[in-house]
Design a protein around this motif. Structure first.
Motif, PDB file in Angstrom:
ATOM      1  N   ASP A  98       0.840  -1.206   0.000  1.00 12.00           N
ATOM      2  CA  ASP A  98       0.000   0.000   0.000  1.00 12.00           C
ATOM      3  C   ASP A  98       0.871   1.251   0.000  1.00 12.00           C
ATOM      4  N   ARG A  99       1.864   1.255   0.851  1.00 11.55           N
ATOM      5  CA  ARG A  99       2.750   2.417   0.971  1.00 11.55           C
ATOM      6  C   ARG A  99       3.495   2.667  -0.341  1.00 11.55           C
ATOM      7  N   LYS A 100       3.883   1.599  -0.987  1.00 14.02           N
ATOM      8  CA  LYS A 100       4.562   1.705  -2.285  1.00 14.02           C
ATOM      9  C   LYS A 100       3.613   2.295  -3.334  1.00 14.02           C
ATOM     10  N   VAL A 112      -3.748  21.700   1.617  1.00 18.40           N
ATOM     11  CA  VAL A 112      -4.350  20.473   2.144  1.00 18.40           C
ATOM     12  C   VAL A 112      -3.639  19.245   1.565  1.00 18.40           C
ATOM     13  N   MET A 113      -3.420  19.243   0.260  1.00 15.59           N
ATOM     14  CA  MET A 113      -2.767  18.082  -0.357  1.00 15.59           C
ATOM     15  C   MET A 113      -1.316  17.954   0.086  1.00 15.59           C
ATOM     16  N   ARG A 114      -0.633  19.066   0.283  1.00 14.41           N
ATOM     17  CA  ARG A 114       0.744  18.985   0.792  1.00 14.41           C
ATOM     18  C   ARG A 114       0.752  18.389   2.199  1.00 14.41           C
ATOM     19  N   SER A 115      -0.280  18.691   2.966  1.00 21.61           N
ATOM     20  CA  SER A 115      -0.409  18.102   4.298  1.00 21.61           C
ATOM     21  C   SER A 115      -0.595  16.586   4.204  1.00 21.61           C
ATOM     22  N   ILE A 116      -1.358  16.153   3.223  1.00 26.17           N
ATOM     23  CA  ILE A 116      -1.565  14.715   3.029  1.00 26.17           C
ATOM     24  C   ILE A 116      -0.262  14.049   2.596  1.00 26.17           C
ATOM     25  N   VAL A 117       0.482  14.712   1.728  1.00 27.58           N
ATOM     26  CA  VAL A 117       1.792  14.177   1.329  1.00 27.58           C
ATOM     27  C   VAL A 117       2.691  14.058   2.557  1.00 27.58           C
ATOM     28  N   GLU A 118       2.721  15.092   3.373  1.00 25.18           N
ATOM     29  CA  GLU A 118       3.532  15.052   4.597  1.00 25.18           C
ATOM     30  C   GLU A 118       3.046  13.941   5.532  1.00 25.18           C
ATOM     31  N   ALA A 119       1.749  13.720   5.558  1.00 16.76           N
ATOM     32  CA  ALA A 119       1.184  12.668   6.415  1.00 16.76           C
ATOM     33  C   ALA A 119       1.704  11.289   6.030  1.00 16.76           C
ATOM     34  N   THR A 120       2.101  11.122   4.771  1.00 15.17           N
ATOM     35  CA  THR A 120       2.622   9.815   4.356  1.00 15.17           C
ATOM     36  C   THR A 120       3.941   9.487   5.054  1.00 15.17           C
ATOM     37  N   ALA A 135      -5.160   1.383  -2.016  1.00 12.90           N
ATOM     38  CA  ALA A 135      -4.143   1.952  -1.128  1.00 12.90           C
ATOM     39  C   ALA A 135      -4.480   3.400  -0.780  1.00 12.90           C
ATOM     40  N   PHE A 136      -4.868   4.185  -1.785  1.00 10.70           N
ATOM     41  CA  PHE A 136      -5.158   5.596  -1.517  1.00 10.70           C
ATOM     42  C   PHE A 136      -6.453   5.754  -0.726  1.00 10.70           C
ATOM     43  N   GLU A 137      -7.412   4.885  -0.958  1.00  6.45           N
ATOM     44  CA  GLU A 137      -8.643   4.913  -0.153  1.00  6.45           C
ATOM     45  C   GLU A 137      -8.310   4.661   1.315  1.00  6.45           C
ATOM     46  N   LYS A 138      -7.422   3.719   1.569  1.00  2.00           N
ATOM     47  CA  LYS A 138      -7.005   3.447   2.953  1.00  2.00           C
ATOM     48  C   LYS A 138      -6.334   4.675   3.565  1.00  2.00           C
ATOM     49  N   LEU A 139      -5.447   5.295   2.797  1.00  2.00           N
ATOM     50  CA  LEU A 139      -4.778   6.504   3.285  1.00  2.00           C
ATOM     51  C   LEU A 139      -5.802   7.574   3.632  1.00  2.00           C
ATOM     52  N   MET A 140      -6.714   7.838   2.719  1.00  3.77           N
ATOM     53  CA  MET A 140      -7.683   8.905   2.935  1.00  3.77           C
ATOM     54  C   MET A 140      -8.641   8.574   4.078  1.00  3.77           C
ATOM     55  N   LYS A 141      -8.951   7.309   4.257  1.00  2.00           N
ATOM     56  CA  LYS A 141      -9.775   6.913   5.404  1.00  2.00           C
ATOM     57  C   LYS A 141      -9.031   7.225   6.698  1.00  2.00           C
ATOM     58  N   GLY A 142      -7.748   6.928   6.725  1.00  2.00           N
ATOM     59  CA  GLY A 142      -6.939   7.233   7.902  1.00  2.00           C
ATOM     60  C   GLY A 142      -6.845   8.724   8.164  1.00  2.00           C
ATOM     61  N   PHE A 185     -14.259  15.121   1.160  1.00  2.00           N
ATOM     62  CA  PHE A 185     -13.026  15.520   0.486  1.00  2.00           C
ATOM     63  C   PHE A 185     -12.237  14.287   0.058  1.00  2.00           C
ATOM     64  N   SER A 186     -12.188  13.290   0.908  1.00  2.00           N
ATOM     65  CA  SER A 186     -11.463  12.059   0.579  1.00  2.00           C
ATOM     66  C   SER A 186     -12.006  11.414  -0.685  1.00  2.00           C
ATOM     67  N   GLY A 187     -13.316  11.358  -0.793  1.00  2.00           N
ATOM     68  CA  GLY A 187     -13.926  10.790  -1.995  1.00  2.00           C
ATOM     69  C   GLY A 187     -13.598  11.596  -3.235  1.00  2.00           C
ATOM     70  N   ILE A 188     -13.559  12.902  -3.080  1.00  2.00           N
ATOM     71  CA  ILE A 188     -13.235  13.769  -4.211  1.00  2.00           C
ATOM     72  C   ILE A 188     -11.777  13.585  -4.625  1.00  2.00           C
ATOM     73  N   VAL A 189     -10.901  13.367  -3.671  1.00  2.00           N
ATOM     74  CA  VAL A 189      -9.495  13.093  -4.006  1.00  2.00           C
ATOM     75  C   VAL A 189      -9.414  11.849  -4.892  1.00  2.00           C
ATOM     76  N   ILE A 190     -10.165  10.820  -4.538  1.00  2.00           N
ATOM     77  CA  ILE A 190     -10.149   9.583  -5.327  1.00  2.00           C
ATOM     78  C   ILE A 190     -10.660   9.851  -6.744  1.00  2.00           C
ATOM     79  N   VAL A 191     -11.737  10.612  -6.856  1.00  2.00           N
ATOM     80  CA  VAL A 191     -12.283  10.954  -8.180  1.00  2.00           C
ATOM     81  C   VAL A 191     -11.243  11.714  -9.001  1.00  2.00           C
ATOM     82  N   CYS A 192     -10.616  12.706  -8.391  1.00  2.00           N
ATOM     83  CA  CYS A 192      -9.635  13.522  -9.118  1.00  2.00           C
ATOM     84  C   CYS A 192      -8.401  12.706  -9.507  1.00  2.00           C
TER      85      CYS A 192
END
Length: 145
Positions: free
Chosen positions: A7-9, A67-75, A129-136, A106-113
């Protein structure tokens, strides 16, 4: 949320293929357009009167990028997303009064985009994998409520 090494990969591969700032702006703009009640959180962002105005609004695009940079940092903090987002969760709860359902939207919209951007490169495995990330991320941001 348990993220496997695979998933992380996959998450890293996705983030390596997109312009994170552009993706974030697109995602936040879509959130505001598709869920008009969310405009109340952005009352000081200027013109939010139409889809075009929202999608071109520099404050919307800049905040979406943030917001997206925050998600990248969250990884980099996948084993403790709740701690990583603790302060931001409290801020969104107590200062901005954001309904935590918006994090899920927002998480669902990220997946759509991502699907629109990556098309066939957005395999089922990458989506999972990304759905799991966004759920977290959503869960961590909603934890301060």
């Amino acid at each position: 949320v348990h993220l496997t090494a695979e998933d992380r990969k996959e998450i890293a591969a996705i983030l390596g293929k997109v312009n994170v700032d552009s993706l974030g702006g697109q995602c936040l703009a879509r959130l505001i357009v598709v869920n008009p009640w969310s405009r109340r959180y952005f009352h000081d962002f200027g013109d939010l009167s139409s889809c075009d105005a929202i999608c071109r609004n520099p404050k919307v695009l800049a905040h979406g990028a943030k917001v997206m940079r925050s998600i990248v940092e969250a990884t980099k903090h996948l084993d403790n997303l709740r701690e990583y987002y603790a302060d931001l969760s409290v801020t969104h709860s107590l200062k901005f009064y954001v309904d935590p359902e918006n994090f899920k939207l927002f998480s669902g919209i990220v997946i759509v985009c991502l699907a629109l951007t990556l098309q066939t490169d957005f395999s089922c495995h990458k989506q999972l994998a990304f759905e799991k990330l966004m759920k977290g991320v959503s869960h961590a941001l909603g934890h301060g409520y």
